[in-house]
Design an enzyme around this catalytic site. Structure first.
Site, PDB file in Angstrom:
ATOM      1  N   VAL A  99      25.792  -0.889   1.626  1.00 24.53           N
ATOM      2  CA  VAL A  99      25.762  -2.338   1.454  1.00 24.53           C
ATOM      3  C   VAL A  99      26.627  -2.762   0.270  1.00 24.53           C
ATOM      4  O   VAL A  99      27.371  -3.748   0.348  1.00 24.53           O
ATOM      5  CB  VAL A  99      24.312  -2.838   1.274  1.00 24.53           C
ATOM      6  CG1 VAL A  99      24.293  -4.349   1.052  1.00 24.53           C
ATOM      7  CG2 VAL A  99      23.470  -2.492   2.499  1.00 24.53           C
ATOM      8  N   CYS A 100      26.552  -2.005  -0.815  1.00 27.54           N
ATOM      9  CA  CYS A 100      27.345  -2.336  -2.004  1.00 27.54           C
ATOM     10  C   CYS A 100      28.842  -2.296  -1.701  1.00 27.54           C
ATOM     11  O   CYS A 100      29.609  -3.142  -2.183  1.00 27.54           O
ATOM     12  CB  CYS A 100      27.024  -1.355  -3.135  1.00 27.54           C
ATOM     13  SG  CYS A 100      25.313  -1.400  -3.690  1.00 27.54           S
ATOM     14  N   THR A 101      29.255  -1.331  -0.917  1.00 28.61           N
ATOM     15  CA  THR A 101      30.676  -1.214  -0.579  1.00 28.61           C
ATOM     16  C   THR A 101      31.139  -2.426   0.217  1.00 28.61           C
ATOM     17  O   THR A 101      32.224  -2.970  -0.030  1.00 28.61           O
ATOM     18  CB  THR A 101      30.927   0.078   0.209  1.00 28.61           C
ATOM     19  OG1 THR A 101      30.557   1.193  -0.601  1.00 28.61           O
ATOM     20  CG2 THR A 101      32.397   0.213   0.583  1.00 28.61           C
TER      21      THR A 101
ATOM     22  N   THR B  60      27.472   3.492  -1.901  1.00 30.51           N
ATOM     23  CA  THR B  60      26.359   3.123  -1.033  1.00 30.51           C
ATOM     24  C   THR B  60      26.858   2.059  -0.055  1.00 30.51           C
ATOM     25  O   THR B  60      27.757   1.276  -0.384  1.00 30.51           O
ATOM     26  CB  THR B  60      25.163   2.591  -1.845  1.00 30.51           C
ATOM     27  OG1 THR B  60      25.600   1.514  -2.687  1.00 30.51           O
ATOM     28  CG2 THR B  60      24.557   3.695  -2.707  1.00 30.51           C
TER      29      THR B  60
ATOM     30  N   LEU C 179      31.310  -5.491  -2.328  1.00 29.69           N
ATOM     31  CA  LEU C 179      32.465  -5.442  -3.231  1.00 29.69           C
ATOM     32  C   LEU C 179      33.767  -5.695  -2.479  1.00 29.69           C
ATOM     33  O   LEU C 179      34.689  -6.338  -3.002  1.00 29.69           O
ATOM     34  CB  LEU C 179      32.514  -4.096  -3.949  1.00 29.69           C
ATOM     35  CG  LEU C 179      31.852  -3.978  -5.327  1.00 29.69           C
ATOM     36  CD1 LEU C 179      32.581  -4.798  -6.359  1.00 29.69           C
ATOM     37  CD2 LEU C 179      30.394  -4.358  -5.270  1.00 29.69           C
TER      38      LEU C 179
END
Length: 219
Positions: free
Chosen positions: A45-47, A43, A50
């Site tokens: 934003v998560c990428t 996804t 991280l």
């Protein structure tokens, strides 16, 4: 442990991660740990989050902080996703473990459920939650963001600096504090105690009330 928050003891759960299976208390040991959840693998934003955490890993390590991610997908998905994270980060490696929680059990125990978030199959997903845990296994700070807003990793780093500063000295950090700037002396200390604890001195702000509770020092 619904409602897990500041001051609570981190539940000693057994977790499966990209770096093997372990108990949370064993992972914490005597160190500081940041546990941070993500709504899902692959996804946008998560990428980005991280990738930034991967780029900042050494800064956290310099402060004695371990990192532990969490997403509700399985280990194979995590490992495949890590390739995207590392390519987006410009080659910074994901050296920290990511918990797999396909049954959505761990996010409930850690109070990381997004009450309004559902995946394509109708299952609950994690919020952008974050707990900072100290060596006593207690939560010292919690941050909760909705899925649509990415977290600020610089702010997380600043908060860790503030937590460690206030854990080691009888002080608090004022508004917009940054490392290296003056801190305020804890109001529980009398002026005599402050002079003894901070022999290098402190300054007192002049306030309309005439009270001398706003005292600045450097530690």
């Amino acid at each position: 442990m619904p409602g897990l928050t500041i001051g609570d003891t981190l539940p000693n759960l057994e977790v499966e991660t990209t770096c093997g299976r372990f108990m949370l208390h064993d992972f914490v040991g005597q160190d500081w740990v940041i546990i941070f959840s993500h709504p899902g693998d692959f996804t946008p934003v998560c990428t980005t989050e991280l990738a930034k955490v991967a780029a900042y890993t050494e800064r956290f390590e310099d402060r004695g902080v371990k990192l532990l991610g969490l997403s509700c997908d399985d280990i194979q998905s995590h490992n495949n996703w890590i390739k995207d994270i590392e390519s987006y980060s410009g080659g910074c490696k994901v050296k920290f473990p990511i918990i797999a929680d396909p049954k959505r059990e761990i996010i409930k125990e850690l109070n990381m459920v997004d009450p309004d978030g559902k995946d394509a199959t109708g299952n609950q997903v994690p919020s952008r939650a974050l707990h900072v845990v100290a060596g006593d296994k207690k939560i010292k700070l919690s941050i909760l963001y909705p899925a649509t807003i990415g977290r600020n990793v610089d702010e997380i780093l600043r908060a860790v600096d503030a937590l460690q500063k206030t854990a080691n000295h009888k002080v608090a950090t004022p508004v917009n504090w940054m490392p290296g700037e003056p801190v305020v002396i804890h109001p529980s200390l009398s002026n005599d105690q402050a002079k003894e604890m901070f022999p290098h001195g402190y300054s007192t702000a002049e306030l309309a009330s005439g009270n001398d509770y706003l005292r600045f020092t450097n530690v």
